[in-house]
Design an enzyme around this catalytic site. Structure first.
Site, PDB file in Angstrom:
ATOM      1  N   ARG A 147     112.593 -24.254  20.214  1.00 47.67           N
ATOM      2  CA  ARG A 147     113.171 -23.491  18.814  1.00 47.67           C
ATOM      3  C   ARG A 147     113.018 -25.391  17.783  1.00 47.67           C
ATOM      4  NH1 ARG A 147     116.517 -22.059  23.125  1.00 47.67           N
ATOM      5  NH2 ARG A 147     116.959 -20.148  23.096  1.00 47.67           N
ATOM      6  N   LYS A 171     119.560 -24.313  23.725  1.00 46.60           N
ATOM      7  CA  LYS A 171     121.007 -24.073  23.893  1.00 46.60           C
ATOM      8  C   LYS A 171     122.297 -24.242  24.569  1.00 46.60           C
ATOM      9  CE  LYS A 171     120.259 -20.526  19.697  1.00 46.60           C
ATOM     10  NZ  LYS A 171     120.558 -19.452  19.903  1.00 46.60           N
ATOM     11  N   HIS A 243     110.255 -20.365  13.528  1.00 47.20           N
ATOM     12  CA  HIS A 243     110.578 -20.018  14.640  1.00 47.20           C
ATOM     13  C   HIS A 243     109.653 -18.826  14.600  1.00 47.20           C
ATOM     14  CE1 HIS A 243     113.651 -18.884  17.062  1.00 47.20           C
ATOM     15  NE2 HIS A 243     113.911 -18.066  16.736  1.00 47.20           N
ATOM     16  N   ARG A 246     107.680 -19.953  17.366  1.00 49.82           N
ATOM     17  CA  ARG A 246     108.054 -19.424  18.717  1.00 49.82           C
ATOM     18  C   ARG A 246     107.735 -17.555  19.072  1.00 49.82           C
ATOM     19  NH1 ARG A 246     112.604 -20.800  22.145  1.00 49.82           N
ATOM     20  NH2 ARG A 246     113.745 -19.226  22.161  1.00 49.82           N
ATOM     21  N   HIS A 269     115.885 -17.553  27.166  1.00 46.90           N
ATOM     22  CA  HIS A 269     116.849 -16.910  26.905  1.00 46.90           C
ATOM     23  C   HIS A 269     117.394 -16.636  28.195  1.00 46.90           C
ATOM     24  CE1 HIS A 269     113.569 -15.040  23.708  1.00 46.90           C
ATOM     25  NE2 HIS A 269     115.132 -15.565  23.009  1.00 46.90           N
ATOM     26  N   TYR A 278     109.790  -9.498  22.427  1.00 50.96           N
ATOM     27  CA  TYR A 278     108.447  -9.083  21.863  1.00 50.96           C
ATOM     28  C   TYR A 278     107.301  -7.862  23.416  1.00 50.96           C
ATOM     29  CZ  TYR A 278     111.050 -13.407  20.505  1.00 50.96           C
ATOM     30  OH  TYR A 278     111.291 -14.624  19.878  1.00 50.96           O
TER      31      TYR A 278
END
Length: 297
Positions: A147, A171, A243, A246, A269, A278
């Site tokens: 990110r 995150k 992004h 990514r 994730h 994806y």
């Protein structure tokens, strides 16, 4: 009275849940929006809020034109708030318990082709310090799927180039190890050893990998602007952001046969369903499959 609960909720998220500042602010902001709505509708104590009030609030957000994704995120924040109130025995019933999130359509993210990735890498002027830095940044973004916040926060002490890994803080302050490709290692070392070493690094910024010309940590906004400029130089007719690299990293891995669970781990994730977006394949490829294998094609 709402103000006290909101303050204690914030403390709970920070101290007991250990969430990142951005996540805490988002949750508190969501609960504050509900408080403002309840006040707008005549006001009532938090213990008197029922499911009907929450549904009215969501309908209000919908009428304001808020997208389904934004509504779903706010509802998630409210659910966290009322779970906290239950935990503290302030409430005995969660008014959000039976409320489902708005239906979310799954938009496929923009993806760069490999030739477009190469065009962006080659758009950097390697005769300038900024060009060397920017080339290294793009190599890292595409090689490791970081990110933009993870990129600008990347520290030299967390780069294990000999082993081919980066230690990334993502995150929720969660740490993960992600591989870094040989080209990205090469370009980053060239930048660190020859370009960055010539900078007068400011106090407090000594460990950040990517710095601006004043020797300070690069900002997220600056990375966006750098990529926007390179897209224009390369003549790519797509809306490209950090992004996008990514997305491209994940898509190219999965289309190449990579295991979904491994890609989930590299992207950081929590849920495998987030990574599944994806798994789309090129439409032309799908058409070829049908033409080749379907008996009525």
């Amino acid at each position: 009275m709402w103000d006290i609960y909101l303050k204690h909720f914030k403390d709970f998220l920070l101290l007991e849940r250990g969430l990142a500042d951005n996540s805490v602010e988002a949750y508190v902001r969501d609960a504050t929006k509900l408080a403002e709505y309840v006040e707008l509708m005549g006001g009532k104590e938090i213990t008197a809020v029922v499911e009907f009030d929450i549904l009215g609030f969501l309908g209000y957000l919908h009428d304001l034109g808020l997208a389904a994704h934004s509504q779903a995120r706010i509802l998630s924040g409210l659910k966290a708030f009322f779970k906290y109130l239950l935990l503290e025995n302030i409430l005995t019933i969660d008014p959000t318990q039976l409320i489902e999130s708005p239906h979310l359509s799954r938009h496929l993210p923009d993806v760069l082709t490999y030739p477009e990735i190469l065009a962006l890498l080659e758009a950097n002027d390697l005769s300038t310090p900024e060009g060397m830095r920017n080339r290294a940044m793009l190599e890292v973004l595409y090689s490791s799927g970081l990110r933009v916040s993870e990129l600008v926060d990347l520290q030299i002490t967390n780069c294990y180039f000999d082993a081919g890994f980066l230690r990334v803080i993502g995150k929720g302050s969660k740490t993960r190890l992600v591989p870094i490709g040989s080209d990205a290692v090469k370009q980053t070392l060239l930048y660190v050893n020859h370009t960055r070493s010539a900078l007068e690094v400011q106090k407090g910024h000594e460990d950040f990998v990517f710095l601006n010309r004043r020797g300070k940590q690069l900002t997220r906004v600056m990375v966006f602007l750098i990529i926007k400029n390179l897209v224009e130089v390369a003549g790519i007719p797509k809306k490209v952001s950090p992004h996008t690299f990514r997305h491209s990293f994940a898509t190219h891995l999965i289309e190449g046969g990579a295991d979904l669970r491994a890609v989930q781990e590299m992207l950081g994730h929590e849920s495998i369903t987030t990574t599944e977006i994806y798994t789309h394949l090129d439409r032309e490829y799908l058409r070829e499959v049908v033409t080749k294998y379907h008996p009525r094609a």
